[in-house]
Scaffold this motif. Sequence first.
Motif, PDB file in Angstrom:
ATOM      1  N   ILE A  72       0.839  -1.206   0.000  1.00  0.00           N
ATOM      2  CA  ILE A  72       0.000   0.000   0.000  1.00  0.00           C
ATOM      3  C   ILE A  72       0.868   1.248   0.000  1.00  0.00           C
ATOM      4  CG2 ILE A  72      -1.639   1.349   1.374  1.00  0.00           C
ATOM      5  CD1 ILE A  72      -2.890  -1.338   2.222  1.00  0.00           C
ATOM      6  N   ILE A  73       1.943   1.235   0.797  1.00  0.00           N
ATOM      7  CA  ILE A  73       2.856   2.387   0.853  1.00  0.00           C
ATOM      8  C   ILE A  73       3.538   2.578  -0.491  1.00  0.00           C
ATOM      9  CG2 ILE A  73       4.997   3.249   1.877  1.00  0.00           C
ATOM     10  CD1 ILE A  73       4.026   2.003   4.545  1.00  0.00           C
ATOM     11  N   ILE A  74       3.990   1.497  -1.117  1.00  0.00           N
ATOM     12  CA  ILE A  74       4.659   1.589  -2.422  1.00  0.00           C
ATOM     13  C   ILE A  74       3.691   2.118  -3.481  1.00  0.00           C
ATOM     14  CG2 ILE A  74       5.664   0.213  -4.290  1.00  0.00           C
ATOM     15  CD1 ILE A  74       6.956  -1.531  -2.085  1.00  0.00           C
ATOM     16  N   ILE A  75       2.477   1.619  -3.492  1.00  0.00           N
ATOM     17  CA  ILE A  75       1.465   2.101  -4.456  1.00  0.00           C
ATOM     18  C   ILE A  75       1.166   3.582  -4.214  1.00  0.00           C
ATOM     19  CG2 ILE A  75      -0.958   1.899  -5.150  1.00  0.00           C
ATOM     20  CD1 ILE A  75      -0.660  -1.146  -4.728  1.00  0.00           C
ATOM     21  N   GLY A  76       1.073   3.969  -2.959  1.00  0.00           N
ATOM     22  CA  GLY A  76       0.830   5.378  -2.640  1.00  0.00           C
ATOM     23  C   GLY A  76       1.958   6.278  -3.114  1.00  0.00           C
ATOM     24  N   LEU A  77       3.213   5.858  -2.864  1.00  0.00           N
ATOM     25  CA  LEU A  77       4.369   6.633  -3.314  1.00  0.00           C
ATOM     26  C   LEU A  77       4.431   6.701  -4.830  1.00  0.00           C
ATOM     27  CD1 LEU A  77       7.114   5.458  -0.777  1.00  0.00           C
ATOM     28  CD2 LEU A  77       6.005   7.694  -0.910  1.00  0.00           C
ATOM     29  N   LEU A  78       4.123   5.604  -5.490  1.00  0.00           N
ATOM     30  CA  LEU A  78       4.096   5.584  -6.952  1.00  0.00           C
ATOM     31  C   LEU A  78       3.045   6.560  -7.478  1.00  0.00           C
ATOM     32  CD1 LEU A  78       5.237   4.301  -9.510  1.00  0.00           C
ATOM     33  CD2 LEU A  78       3.493   2.536  -9.308  1.00  0.00           C
ATOM     34  N   GLY A  79       1.911   6.603  -6.830  1.00  0.00           N
ATOM     35  CA  GLY A  79       0.857   7.555  -7.207  1.00  0.00           C
ATOM     36  C   GLY A  79       1.314   8.995  -7.055  1.00  0.00           C
ATOM     37  N   LEU A  80       2.019   9.291  -5.953  1.00  0.00           N
ATOM     38  CA  LEU A  80       2.542  10.645  -5.745  1.00  0.00           C
ATOM     39  C   LEU A  80       3.551  11.031  -6.820  1.00  0.00           C
ATOM     40  CD1 LEU A  80       2.980  10.751  -1.858  1.00  0.00           C
ATOM     41  CD2 LEU A  80       1.389  12.087  -3.237  1.00  0.00           C
ATOM     42  N   VAL A  81       4.413  10.092  -7.193  1.00  0.00           N
ATOM     43  CA  VAL A  81       5.404  10.350  -8.238  1.00  0.00           C
ATOM     44  C   VAL A  81       4.692  10.654  -9.563  1.00  0.00           C
ATOM     45  CG1 VAL A  81       7.248   9.296  -9.627  1.00  0.00           C
ATOM     46  CG2 VAL A  81       7.258   9.079  -7.142  1.00  0.00           C
ATOM     47  N   ILE A  82       3.675   9.894  -9.893  1.00  0.00           N
ATOM     48  CA  ILE A  82       2.926  10.112 -11.133  1.00  0.00           C
ATOM     49  C   ILE A  82       2.261  11.487 -11.113  1.00  0.00           C
ATOM     50  CG2 ILE A  82       0.912   9.362 -12.465  1.00  0.00           C
ATOM     51  CD1 ILE A  82       1.728   6.470 -11.722  1.00  0.00           C
TER      52      ILE A  82
END
Length: 155
Positions: free
Chosen positions: A8-18
């Motif tokens: 969940i943390i990795i997906i959240g960080l990936l979303g922020l980067v996008i």
Amino acid sequence: MQKDHSLIIIIGLLGLVIVALVTLFTYQSQVIRQEKNEEGGNLQLRETVDHISKTKNNPGKTYYWLETENGFELVVSMGEKNTGGYSITIINSKIVGDKTVITVAEKEPGPRDIVTMAFTYPTATMEFAKKPRNLVVQNETGEIYQEIVEPATEE
């Protein structure tokens, strides 16, 4: 359980980067468009402000000319309206005798239409290589639009 939290943390960080990349790209493209307009200023903004000024100082149905690189642009305005839902479209241009007659269709919102609650300035434009000498701008019922000869000024 801990792997689920990490995912969940990795997906959240990936979303922020996008989101950051999309924002950066959008900002850069706006700056590029603005830099391209710097040579002559922001023409669209300047023309919009001039149009609103002319419309406020010359109420009613009017038209005026803008000089462009390719000739002239006829700007036809229904005037200032209290809401959205209004529109104007040039539907015909013809030569009648020694006159050039431009006919516009006007649309007004119906009593049950949901409209924007803001002042609007319905406008239609048409390009000409040169200005016709005897121009008549009218709506479908024959109501004549008045020409704004000189730019209006705020007092």
